[in-house]
Scaffold this motif. Structure first.
Motif, mmCIF file in Angstrom:
data_model
loop_
_atom_site.group_PDB
_atom_site.id
_atom_site.type_symbol
_atom_site.label_atom_id
_atom_site.label_comp_id
_atom_site.label_asym_id
_atom_site.label_seq_id
_atom_site.Cartn_x
_atom_site.Cartn_y
_atom_site.Cartn_z
ATOM 1 N N ALA A 287 -23.150 -24.367 25.337
ATOM 2 C CA ALA A 287 -24.218 -24.653 24.367
ATOM 3 C C ALA A 287 -25.577 -24.243 24.909
ATOM 4 O O ALA A 287 -26.446 -23.769 24.161
ATOM 5 N N GLY A 313 -20.584 -30.159 16.838
ATOM 6 C CA GLY A 313 -21.608 -29.158 16.559
ATOM 7 C C GLY A 313 -22.337 -29.377 15.255
ATOM 8 O O GLY A 313 -22.655 -28.419 14.546
ATOM 9 N N TRP A 326 -19.159 -21.847 16.870
ATOM 10 C CA TRP A 326 -18.896 -23.032 17.681
ATOM 11 C C TRP A 326 -17.485 -23.547 17.486
ATOM 12 O O TRP A 326 -16.831 -23.990 18.433
#
Length: 848
Positions: A287, A313, A326
């Motif tokens: 991330a 996410g 993601w």
């Protein structure tokens, strides 16, 4: 890379040690090929080290790579040598394996050597600038490749004479004696003097601050900064900060911060994210990666949520492309086909995706991925540091691994600790010292062994001392930055030989931590005294605002409190307020099997193997059901426990839960109960506020009464002491919810209303069952703790609710932690493990 001899500038005549970047410029050397022996070693390990590679791959790669670089340096023409003269045996087998590995590398060479081979291959007259060599400056222990470069430059440009500063210290001083050779048998001892001084300090940071203060004191005494040097073995960042704080320029710092290989790091983290189970820290690192397409702040927000337990996410929802990326990053891969598919989709969406994909060696075919092989083959380049920037007027920064780049009057050794000064010798990982002699006799190659390493370390330390004209200050850190103890450098014993009447070399060190500041050898600058801090107040006032009504539901009603929140309020109103406003501590840590994880897994298993409405399972059926339920619970709450490194902990936890389940089955049968619900949401009103929480288990007794049970992953003794002290709280609040329920259509609580309600704690570690509010009869397996188990706790809770309802946060005192532990029978986690702000605002009071 600096070469082990000096050259002279053709115009200014300045002598200096030049490096590979400068040599590449004057020889127009082409860009060197990538030197990646680890990749070749991992792709097809040679039989010589194949077994070692199978058991310890990273260590084997490091050892073989070191031995290969040593072989390259020992070659005078930087090309693989012929081994025909070598007699058969172990030495030849190992050397042949290294030479074969070198040939597989093609034209690639270790950093700094490609320009050397270019110059060795060029005919005379092809270099763009003259490089005359300073006579006598070649390191006598230089390897063959460096000697060949030295001889090549001498053959074309000749040598020049230059003054060599040996034994530059005043005659008779202890430094002068050392400059005759640290290991010399002729070293004479004498009285200690100011040319050598030794000081012990707490750690490397304290040493850096002292070094800067010492340099500033010398400058203020009239010594030019350029005549002072500081010697360091590790990262110079502490020195950079300390010298900047003193306003002293430091010459020789890197021109910029090291550059990380973010492409290689991202490739490694993607591979780790695909291998189940995925550690939370891996997802958080992805991330935050600069290779991701979202903004840096978005990455920080996402990483914080991941470490807080939410990896879905949600912060990426406004950007569908990022959310889809993601989801692919989070998805595990159980087959090679799935792994290739996911990695290709991910890399298509990344700015440097093609470069990242090239670092991921995913083999063709089908089947399960060989994760160890894939992860070993991912190469991450070490952080690349910029060339040092040197100026004429600053304090010189010397590296412990290099010869001094200019002389000085005063030297400060900032980290005189074990492993450096001299550098600890390293044995050759592939050859014995006797084999090194055999190889030299047969081929002329002189590889490095322990003896060569020791001689080189002492010679380098000698050279560093010989470049000093007046004094050397040795700073010894007692501990590293993690708090581990450190020993002084081995060179302390060599230096102590020059000083008379020294029984133990450590006696030379003056421990400054045991001396008052006014007796320090440099000026001790005390900060101006701060005004006395204001005492911690008894309370913080919010002007009468009802803090229980900070949050409202969509319909305008006050958000209900949970029993856990109210227990925090009972212990520490400040901790409760910080939680309410989202200011709780958010610390990052690696996955760990703590009490919370154990409890979550155990609760999940119990919910599955003791379902609501079903009969109590027999022992055999229960034993069979626990395994699948445990695996499911791990997937939901502790996927990291499936890793091979956690085998012992995973097996132990399953055994504990299995034993607890069998004991709980005995309780259920002994009480003759029926399970009405597991993990059941209850809502109600008590003490004037709305409550909402999830009850672990709700049981119906044969007489129709209700028993609300809380499963605790702990032992009986602690909970019994708390209930006897009347400081129990949480489960009693669930009983209050049923006495004054807040109903919603379809909430399923109809069978619970209007019944007699009791509470109980099932202590999983030893199987105890403690109850309150119900008489279960003399034959019961539970222990009745009476009806007053929460009187003191409710009294304190009502007081705290009245305070926060009037906008007052009463701060904790220094007596309360002991009070809760000793008098109330429980550990106040809101004080011991909560936000540091809570502890910072504990009010000191005198013990009675």
């Amino acid at each position: 890379m600096f070469y082990p001899f000096l050259v002279a500038h053709p115009v200014s005549g300045l002598t200096y040690r030049f490096n590979d970047a400068q040599l590449s410029e004057v020889s127009l050397a082409p860009r060197a090929g990538e030197w990646t022996p680890a990749r070749v070693i991992a792709s097809a390990p040679d039989p010589v080290w194949a077994e070692s590679f199978a058991s310890a791959p990273s260590e084997t790669v490091a050892a073989v790579s070191w031995a290969l670089e040593d072989l390259v340096l020992a070659s005078s023409d930087l090309r693989p040598p012929a081994l025909d003269p070598m007699p058969d045996g172990r030495a030849k087998r190992h050397l042949s394996a290294l030479v074969g590995l070198w040939r597989q590398m093609g034209d690639a060479l270790p950093e700094g050597l490609a320009a050397v081979r270019r110059v060795l291959d060029l005919p005379c007259g092809r270099l763009l600038a003259p490089l005359p060599v300073v006579a006598g400056s070649l390191d006598p222990l230089a390897p063959a490749s460096m000697r060949a470069l030295h001889d090549r430059l001498v053959a074309e440009f000749g040598t020049i004479d230059a003054p060599v500063r040996h034994c530059a210290a005043p005659d008779g001083s202890r430094l002068h004696a050392l400059q005759g050779g640290l290991s010399s048998r002729m070293l004479e001892s004498g009285e200690a003097d100011a040319s050598l001084s030794f000081f012990g300090l707490r750690d490397a940071a304290a040493c850096a601050e002292f070094a800067a203060a010492r340099a500033r004191a010398l400058i203020e005494a009239g010594v030019p900064a350029r005549e002072i040097a500081v010697l360091a073995a590790g990262d110079p960042s502490h020195l950079a900060r300390a010298f900047a704080a003193q306003g002293v320029p430091l010459s020789g710092l890197p021109g910029r911060s090291p550059i990380r290989d973010t492409i290689g790091e991202t490739a490694l983290h993607l591979a780790l994210a695909k291998r189940p189970p995925t550690p939370s820290m891996v997802l958080a690192s992805l991330a935050l990666s600069p290779q991701m397409p979202w903004a840096a702040q978005t990455g920080r927000d996402l990483a914080e949520r991941i470490m807080g337990g939410d990896s879905r996410g949600l912060v990426l929802d406004p950007t569908p492309d990022h959310k889809a990326l993601w989801e692919d990053i989070r998805a595990p891969a159980t087959s090679l086909q799935q792994l290739r598919f996911l990695i290709d989709r991910i890399c298509e969406r990344l700015p440097d995706g093609s470069a990242i994909r090239a670092r991921l060696p995913i083999p063709p075919g089908e089947g399960s991925p060989d994760w160890e092989t894939i992860l070993r083959a991912i190469q991450i380049a070490p952080s690349s540091a910029a060339e040092p920037e040197r100026n004429l007027e600053g304090v010189s920064l010397w590296s412990a691994s290099e010869s001094p780049w200019r002389p000085c009057r005063h030297l400060i050794v900032s980290d005189f600790t074990d492993g450096f000064y001299p550098a600890r010798p390293r044995a050759n990982p592939l050859f014995l010292d006797s084999e090194i002699d055999t190889i030299q006799a047969a081929t002329g190659l002189r590889l490095r062994g322990r003896a060569e390493g020791l001689a080189r370390g002492i010679a380098l330390f000698d050279e560093q001392l010989q470049a000093v004209a007046e004094s050397v200050t040795f700073l010894v850190p007692w501990r590293d930055l993690a708090g581990a103890r450190l020993a002084p450098a081995a060179g302390l014993s060599l230096i102590a030989r020059a000083i008379a009447d020294v029984r133990d070399a450590k006696d030379l060190i003056v421990d400054l931590s045991r001396r008052p500041p006014e007796k320090w050898p440099v000026a001790h600058h005390r900060l101006a005294p701060l005004p006395d801090p204001a005492p911690v107040p008894e309370q913080i006032s919010f002007n009468g605002r009802d803090l229980l009504k900070l949050w409202l539901e969509a319909d305008g009603t006050v958000r209900p409190q949970s029993p856990t929140q109210l227990e925090t309020l009972m212990v520490s109103p400040l901790a409760w307020l910080l939680d309410e406003i989202g200011a709780s501590d958010l610390s990052w840590s690696a996955d760990a099997l703590d009490l919370r994880i154990k409890g979550n897994v155990a609760h999940d298993v119990f919910e599955r193997v003791f379902p609501a409405g079903a009969d109590v399972p027999d022992a055999d059926a229960l034993a069979l059901a626990i395994g699948p339920a445990f695996e499911r619970a791990l997937s939901r709450h502790a996927a990291f426990l499936r890793g091979a490194a956690w085998d012992m902990e995973r097996t132990g936890l399953e055994r504990e839960i299995r034993q607890a389940a069998l004991r709980w089955r005995d309780h259920l049968l002994g009480l003759g109960v029926r399970i009405l619900g597991n993990e059941t949401w209850l809502a109600g009103e008590a003490r004037g506020i709305r409550l909402r929480g999830k009850a672990d288990t709700i049981l119906e007794l044969p007489d129709g009464a209700i028993l609300i049970v809380d499963h605790k992953k702990s032992g009986t003794a602690g909970r019994r002491a708390r209930m006897e002290a009347r400081w129990d709280l949480q489960v009693g609040l669930y009983r209050d919810m049923l006495l004054r329920p807040i109903r919603n259509e379809g909430d399923g609580s109809e069978p619970l209303i209007g019944r007699t309600v009791g509470i109980g704690y099932h202590l999983m570690n030893d199987g105890g069952l403690l109850t309150s509010g119900l008489a279960l009869g003399p034959g019961s397996t539970a222990r009745d703790m009476g009806d007053a188990v929460n009187e003191a706790a409710m009294e304190r809770l009502e007081l705290r609710m009245a305070e926060v309802g009037n906008g007052r946060i009463v701060l904790n005192t220094s007596r309360e932690e002991r009070f809760f532990k000793e008098e109330c029978g429980f550990t106040p986690y809101a004080l011991t493990d909560g936000s540091p702000l809570v502890r910072a605002f504990i009010r000191d009071v005198e013990e009675e």
